[in-house]
Write a protein that holds these residues in place. Sequence first.
Motif, PDB file in Angstrom:
ATOM      1  N   LEU A   1       5.192   5.494  -0.163  1.00  0.00           N
ATOM      2  CA  LEU A   1       5.304   6.386  -1.309  1.00  0.00           C
ATOM      3  C   LEU A   1       6.309   7.506  -1.052  1.00  0.00           C
ATOM      4  N   GLU A   2       6.369   7.999   0.179  1.00  0.00           N
ATOM      5  CA  GLU A   2       7.327   9.049   0.512  1.00  0.00           C
ATOM      6  C   GLU A   2       8.757   8.527   0.425  1.00  0.00           C
TER       7      GLU A   2
ATOM      8  N   TYR B   1       7.758   6.757   7.862  1.00  0.00           N
ATOM      9  CA  TYR B   1       7.418   7.387   6.584  1.00  0.00           C
ATOM     10  C   TYR B   1       6.390   6.501   5.889  1.00  0.00           C
ATOM     11  N   THR B   2       5.679   7.086   4.968  1.00  0.00           N
ATOM     12  CA  THR B   2       4.844   6.257   4.097  1.00  0.00           C
ATOM     13  C   THR B   2       5.725   5.644   3.015  1.00  0.00           C
TER      14      THR B   2
ATOM     15  N   ARG C   1       2.465   8.305 -11.706  1.00  0.00           N
ATOM     16  CA  ARG C   1       3.171   8.591 -10.455  1.00  0.00           C
ATOM     17  C   ARG C   1       4.681   8.491 -10.655  1.00  0.00           C
TER      18      ARG C   1
ATOM     19  N   ASP D   1       0.866  -1.182   0.000  1.00  0.00           N
ATOM     20  CA  ASP D   1       0.000   0.000   0.000  1.00  0.00           C
ATOM     21  C   ASP D   1       0.899   1.228   0.000  1.00  0.00           C
ATOM     22  N   PRO D   2       0.748   2.128  -0.951  1.00  0.00           N
ATOM     23  CA  PRO D   2       1.633   3.302  -0.972  1.00  0.00           C
ATOM     24  C   PRO D   2       1.545   4.153   0.286  1.00  0.00           C
ATOM     25  N   ASN D   3       0.443   4.014   1.045  1.00  0.00           N
ATOM     26  CA  ASN D   3       0.296   4.801   2.265  1.00  0.00           C
ATOM     27  C   ASN D   3       0.655   4.029   3.525  1.00  0.00           C
ATOM     28  N   GLN D   4       1.167   2.810   3.387  1.00  0.00           N
ATOM     29  CA  GLN D   4       1.541   2.058   4.584  1.00  0.00           C
ATOM     30  C   GLN D   4       2.768   2.679   5.236  1.00  0.00           C
TER      31      GLN D   4
END
Length: 549
Positions: free
Chosen positions: A349-350, A346-347, A429, A318-321
């Motif tokens: 994606l970050e 951090y997430t 993205r 999950d990019p937000n995990q």
Amino acid sequence: MTDANGTQNNSGGGYSAAKGLGTPNHSNLSSRYATANGANNGANNGANNGANNGTANGGTSGASGASGDSYGKFTPSAKGQPSSRPAKSRVTAEKSTRLATKRVRRDRRRTGHAPIPINRASNGANSAPVSRTTKISSQGATRAIAPATDGGTSARPRLSTRSAATADYPGRVPTSRNISRKRNARRSRKTPRSLLVISRLIIGGLGIAAIGGTLLMAAIPDKEASEAPTAEVAPATPATEKVAPFPITLNQEIAPLKAQMQELPNIYPGLTPKAFYVDVDTGDFVDLDGSESIAAASTIKLPILLAFFEEVDAGRIDPNQIVAMQPEQIAEGSGDMQIELPGTQYTALEVATQMITNSDNTATNMMIDLLGGAEQMNSRFQRYGLEKTKLNNPLPDLDGTNTTSAKDLVRTLLIIAKGDTLTLRSRDRSLNILSRTLSKGLIPAGLAEKGALTYNKTGDIGSALGDAAIVDLSNGKRYIVAALVERPNNDGRAAELIRRISGLTFQQADQAIQSTRPPAADEPTSTGEAQTTDLETNSEAVADPEAPL
């Protein structure tokens, strides 16, 4: 004398009876002769002498002879003919014998076994036994036994084993020897109980072992079958592990552009450039040692970005995990995450964004661990068709052990840009992250002023410098170029060499734009000057209302 003769004849009759017993299995002729002689001698001597003792003994002799006949009559004569007619005394003796036999049978029915009657002579207290009738077989045959009457001086007649056993136990029928042998045989064949118990335990143990072995063989793969050449099966590879072909079809190599690139080492001696260029629209390309391996530096982060978004599309990430930074992941060199404390969150994606835009080495190590480690990453690189790209050590890789090639970097950017492997959102993205890289001093240098958009990732260590970029021109043309230079330690000319390569490729792509109107037969169209002249001429023609469109 008369008494003596009578007594002597009686002895003869008894001896004759004994002779009848002595040959029970011989011819009946001898037995009957012995019986007749004994009876006749006893009767004649008793009549002549007239003495009571002689008469009694003669009768006894006759009885003894009759007893001898009672056994011998069951055997046929030697010549198969019956013997002579017995005397009257013999008939009387036979009746006595039959009566005795009946009594024996009656006693057997009452008691279960036959008694053994003993007949003694009436000579007084010192007289010896005259005969002994014994049941010796199951067929009802009897045997007469008469010991000697000479005061014990004569040899005692030999008794059979069965008769001796009967004499030792009077009143009982001896157990059959055959029955005893059968019982002994059964006893000898009987297996000891201890052996039975041991054998049962062994059989039970073997059964349990067989069942256990079967279960183990079912649970454990057959080693011999796995080692057999015909049965050897390679580890199953997922369908996604299939090596992908080059993302686009390569058309032809652009010879003029390659010749210009080959002149660059002469301008920059000591530097070794490796470049690969491809026109995404036409498939035309230039390969300047682009398939040779070279230190990847931070350009290896490009395929790691591709792997991250592939996992996002598969739903495994999950990019937000939330991802926490571990102490062993902190790396020196480029990036600002190294100054944060271990455990900072951090997430996902970050982390991926910092890995590209700021070329953060700590973020790169976190991303490698998130994707399963170096081995998993190398497996993915092979699946992407990256022949020379390999991750051997975490970042920063100042020694240049992580490798790649210019062609591998172009392939990676093509996979991202085409959107065949990634979804459209993941592709967007990825391009968005690549467009925001902070390092724009190599391939993108000067292109923004010309209206071009660039999506790039650089790599910089002491022995190598490189950059790979997607370039979109303002007229809609797209090309991808990767340039890497081997250099002496931190030689700054490598950056100038990469910018020269970028300028040549931009010029090639920009000149490929054709005019909207087909040129005249006598108008040149192969150079930029001809195209510019043509455009000016066309402008003048359009200004003239009489000129054809």
